[in-house]
Scaffold this active site. Structure first.
Site, PDB file in Angstrom:
ATOM      1  N   HIS A  38     -40.615 -31.479  -5.252  1.00 21.98           N
ATOM      2  CA  HIS A  38     -41.190 -30.602  -6.274  1.00 21.98           C
ATOM      3  C   HIS A  38     -40.630 -29.175  -6.233  1.00 21.98           C
ATOM      4  O   HIS A  38     -41.342 -28.189  -6.072  1.00 21.98           O
ATOM      5  CB  HIS A  38     -42.715 -30.648  -6.354  1.00 21.98           C
ATOM      6  CG  HIS A  38     -43.486 -30.604  -5.060  1.00 21.98           C
ATOM      7  ND1 HIS A  38     -43.367 -29.615  -4.149  1.00 21.98           N
ATOM      8  CD2 HIS A  38     -44.428 -31.434  -4.565  1.00 21.98           C
ATOM      9  CE1 HIS A  38     -44.189 -29.818  -3.146  1.00 21.98           C
ATOM     10  NE2 HIS A  38     -44.838 -30.930  -3.371  1.00 21.98           N
TER      11      HIS A  38
ATOM     12  N   HIS B 200     -54.934 -37.423   2.527  1.00 18.54           N
ATOM     13  CA  HIS B 200     -54.469 -36.565   1.418  1.00 18.54           C
ATOM     14  C   HIS B 200     -53.990 -37.466   0.272  1.00 18.54           C
ATOM     15  O   HIS B 200     -53.289 -38.449   0.501  1.00 18.54           O
ATOM     16  CB  HIS B 200     -53.337 -35.700   1.968  1.00 18.54           C
ATOM     17  CG  HIS B 200     -52.616 -34.839   0.983  1.00 18.54           C
ATOM     18  ND1 HIS B 200     -53.181 -34.314  -0.140  1.00 18.54           N
ATOM     19  CD2 HIS B 200     -51.329 -34.375   1.001  1.00 18.54           C
ATOM     20  CE1 HIS B 200     -52.281 -33.585  -0.783  1.00 18.54           C
ATOM     21  NE2 HIS B 200     -51.148 -33.610  -0.117  1.00 18.54           N
TER      22      HIS B 200
ATOM     23  N   GLU C  14     -51.933 -36.834  -2.343  1.00 11.76           N
ATOM     24  CA  GLU C  14     -50.621 -36.701  -2.994  1.00 11.76           C
ATOM     25  C   GLU C  14     -49.815 -37.979  -2.761  1.00 11.76           C
ATOM     26  O   GLU C  14     -49.859 -38.610  -1.702  1.00 11.76           O
ATOM     27  CB  GLU C  14     -49.872 -35.461  -2.489  1.00 11.76           C
ATOM     28  CG  GLU C  14     -48.694 -35.117  -3.398  1.00 11.76           C
ATOM     29  CD  GLU C  14     -48.138 -33.700  -3.192  1.00 11.76           C
ATOM     30  OE1 GLU C  14     -48.555 -33.005  -2.255  1.00 11.76           O
ATOM     31  OE2 GLU C  14     -47.267 -33.319  -3.993  1.00 11.76           O
TER      32      GLU C  14
ATOM     33  N   ASP D 241     -46.881 -38.970  -2.121  1.00 10.59           N
ATOM     34  CA  ASP D 241     -45.955 -39.284  -1.028  1.00 10.59           C
ATOM     35  C   ASP D 241     -46.699 -39.934   0.142  1.00 10.59           C
ATOM     36  O   ASP D 241     -46.072 -40.506   1.035  1.00 10.59           O
ATOM     37  CB  ASP D 241     -45.172 -38.042  -0.561  1.00 10.59           C
ATOM     38  CG  ASP D 241     -46.014 -36.804  -0.374  1.00 10.59           C
ATOM     39  OD1 ASP D 241     -47.074 -36.694  -1.003  1.00 10.59           O
ATOM     40  OD2 ASP D 241     -45.609 -35.934   0.424  1.00 10.59           O
TER      41      ASP D 241
ATOM     42  N   HIS E  14     -53.040 -29.663   1.824  1.00  5.38           N
ATOM     43  CA  HIS E  14     -52.297 -28.980   0.826  1.00  5.38           C
ATOM     44  C   HIS E  14     -52.954 -29.034  -0.549  1.00  5.38           C
ATOM     45  O   HIS E  14     -52.589 -28.268  -1.440  1.00  5.38           O
ATOM     46  CB  HIS E  14     -50.890 -29.643   0.837  1.00  5.38           C
ATOM     47  CG  HIS E  14     -49.984 -29.437  -0.274  1.00  5.38           C
ATOM     48  ND1 HIS E  14     -49.313 -30.441  -0.900  1.00  5.38           N
ATOM     49  CD2 HIS E  14     -49.618 -28.290  -0.894  1.00  5.38           C
ATOM     50  CE1 HIS E  14     -48.546 -29.958  -1.842  1.00  5.38           C
ATOM     51  NE2 HIS E  14     -48.700 -28.661  -1.861  1.00  5.38           N
TER      52      HIS E  14
ATOM     53  N   ASP F  29     -50.121 -32.917   5.804  1.00  6.26           N
ATOM     54  CA  ASP F  29     -48.973 -32.070   5.472  1.00  6.26           C
ATOM     55  C   ASP F  29     -48.774 -30.922   6.475  1.00  6.26           C
ATOM     56  O   ASP F  29     -47.655 -30.420   6.625  1.00  6.26           O
ATOM     57  CB  ASP F  29     -49.154 -31.448   4.082  1.00  6.26           C
ATOM     58  CG  ASP F  29     -48.730 -32.383   2.961  1.00  6.26           C
ATOM     59  OD1 ASP F  29     -47.951 -33.306   3.216  1.00  6.26           O
ATOM     60  OD2 ASP F  29     -49.192 -32.175   1.823  1.00  6.26           O
TER      61      ASP F  29
ATOM     62  N   TYR G 100     -40.419 -25.264   5.470  1.00  3.84           N
ATOM     63  CA  TYR G 100     -41.561 -26.028   4.957  1.00  3.84           C
ATOM     64  C   TYR G 100     -42.766 -25.090   4.748  1.00  3.84           C
ATOM     65  O   TYR G 100     -43.436 -25.137   3.712  1.00  3.84           O
ATOM     66  CB  TYR G 100     -41.875 -27.114   5.992  1.00  3.84           C
ATOM     67  CG  TYR G 100     -42.936 -28.098   5.634  1.00  3.84           C
ATOM     68  CD1 TYR G 100     -42.621 -29.327   5.054  1.00  3.84           C
ATOM     69  CD2 TYR G 100     -44.270 -27.843   5.918  1.00  3.84           C
ATOM     70  CE1 TYR G 100     -43.607 -30.251   4.765  1.00  3.84           C
ATOM     71  CE2 TYR G 100     -45.259 -28.759   5.626  1.00  3.84           C
ATOM     72  CZ  TYR G 100     -44.917 -29.968   5.054  1.00  3.84           C
ATOM     73  OH  TYR G 100     -45.887 -30.891   4.767  1.00  3.84           O
TER      74      TYR G 100
ATOM     75  N   HIS H 183     -44.892 -35.523   7.693  1.00  2.00           N
ATOM     76  CA  HIS H 183     -43.463 -35.346   7.388  1.00  2.00           C
ATOM     77  C   HIS H 183     -42.735 -34.875   8.642  1.00  2.00           C
ATOM     78  O   HIS H 183     -43.158 -33.902   9.290  1.00  2.00           O
ATOM     79  CB  HIS H 183     -43.248 -34.280   6.309  1.00  2.00           C
ATOM     80  CG  HIS H 183     -43.855 -34.620   4.978  1.00  2.00           C
ATOM     81  ND1 HIS H 183     -43.379 -35.632   4.177  1.00  2.00           N
ATOM     82  CD2 HIS H 183     -44.893 -34.071   4.309  1.00  2.00           C
ATOM     83  CE1 HIS H 183     -44.095 -35.686   3.057  1.00  2.00           C
ATOM     84  NE2 HIS H 183     -45.026 -34.754   3.114  1.00  2.00           N
TER      85      HIS H 183
END
Ligand code: FEO
Length: 403
Positions: free
Chosen positions: A24, A78, A80, A82, A145, A164, A192, A225
């Site tokens: 993004h 989370h 999101e 991913d 996040h 995240d 990051y 990540h």
């Protein structure tokens, strides 16, 4: 990537995404990973999943350890995608009725993403889940996040599954912090933070206070990540504590684009003036530097200097792109100045000034520096002097902030 045992009975079953280059708007030249964690105890829990296109690999990784239908609980830290894109496939294999633990906001958000009536269990902040020898504690971390975000802490092994937070966009065969060069790891962590976490620095401070108040200690931090922190988790905790406060070093970043090289000439002279005052400076042409790399450089800088030619009574599109991106990340308490060349209407300076003031930068000089067409010797000297003025302002600012 196949599964990796990270502690007795605990596995990272996530995947490497070697090829992702844009997250993004954030450039990811070393790819990323979507980590997911399987805990084998009297009850079996899966923490998080992966992007949809990697769901088959996740299932295969799980199957190397245990039949997926034996999973008792799925935990979604989370929403999101991913981390949840693989949920539909996983739920299909383990059974749609298996409890899916998430925050209250997570339940709402998951329902809006997947429209499935899974067997949600929305947890209270601090709620525990007993797996047998291990207990999991869920900690709400809204806006780290997304509003749905939470962390999962496993007490027996003192492992934080941090979603995240504390991550990096880095794909490699290395899995742990003791397998990768420390400076490289901290660089990826910093990028990051500067591009994902910066906007939520206040929430980071709140989280670190909660952790201290609860007396939680971590032997391992497992983000969703990148690399797992098992040798020196305190490194990333300390780095987050530092980065979540405004940082003031004798450093300026000069960001610009140029139409016929005049604004470039100005940028380089201004940079020379800044460095002559003993201030470190990074000139960054937007044609050769990605906006996310500029944000990384800006994290520890005290001043941002933005240059744009005037194009059709406006600023350059690349400069506008950068300002839009930066506005969302809300860097705090920094100085700014602007400059640019023009032909017959120097509108870019006024626009830059307005934009930077709106973002609450402290303007060193609201008039900025504009030069018509091509800077001559006198014009270049004015740029050098302008750089010196900026350099002096940075030195004074750093001194004031350290009092
Ligand atoms: Fe890695 Fe906010 O998702």
């Amino acid at each position: 990537m196949n599964s990796v045992q990270i502690a007795q009975g605990i596995y990272d079953v996530g995947v490497n995404d070697w090829n992702v280059r844009d997250f993004h708007g954030y450039s990811t030249p070393t790819g990323s990973t979507y980590n997911a964690f399987l805990i084998i105890d009297e009850k079996i829990a899966l923490i998080d999943t992966v992007k949809k296109e990697f769901a088959g690999q996740l299932l295969k990784n799980i199957s190397e350890i245990v039949s997926p239908e034996k999973i008792d609980y799925v935990i979604s830290n989370h929403t999101e995608m991913d981390h949840t894109g693989g949920l539909p496939l996983i739920m299909n294999h383990i059974g749609q009725d298996k409890p899916l633990y998430c925050s209250k906001m997570g339940q709402k958000n998951l329902a809006m993403h997947f429209r499935d009536s899974w067997n949600y269990h929305a947890v209270e902040n601090g709620e525990e889940l007993d797996l047998g020898k291990r207990q999991l504690t869920f900690l709400e971390t809204r806006m780290l996040h997304w509003p749905d975000s939470m962390l999962t802490y496993e007490k027996a092994d003192q492992i934080l599954f941090s979603s995240d937070a504390f991550g990096q966009h880095y794909a490699g065969y290395e899995k742990f912090d003791d397998q990768i060069d420390r400076d490289e790891l901290l660089f990826h962590s910093k990028k990051y933070f500067a591009n994902i976490i910066l906007l939520y620095a206040g929430q980071v401070k709140k989280l670190l206070k909660t952790v201290t108040d609860m007396g939680l200690t971590f032997k391992m931090i497992c983000p969703d990540h990148g690399i797992i922190w098992r040798k020196h988790p305190e490194l990333i905790i300390d780095a987050y504590a530092k980065w979540s406060e405004p940082i003031h070093t004798k450093k300026a970043v000069v960001v610009y684009d140029t139409m016929w090289q005049s604004t470039k000439m100005m940028a380089e002279q201004i940079a020379a003036g800044i460095v002559s005052e003993g201030v470190n400076v990074r000139p960054m042409n937007l044609r050769t530097n990605h906006r996310s790399d500029i944000m990384t450089e800006l994290l520890e800088a005290s001043a941002l200097v933005v240059g744009s030619p005037t194009l059709n009574n406006n600023i350059y599109p690349t400069v506008s792109d950068f300002l839009t991106y930066m506005k969302g990340l809300r860097p705090q308490n920094k100085l700014a100045a602007c400059f640019g060349s023009y032909g017959w209407n120097g509108a870019s300076i006024k626009i830059l000034n307005n934009e930077l003031s709106t973002m609450k930068f402290n303007m060193i000089d609201e008039a900025g520096l504009k030069i018509q067409y091509v800077p001559d010797e006198d014009g270049l000297n004015r740029c050098l002097e302008y750089g010196r003025t900026i350099g002096k302002a940075v030195c004074q600012f750093v001194q004031e902030q350290s009092r």
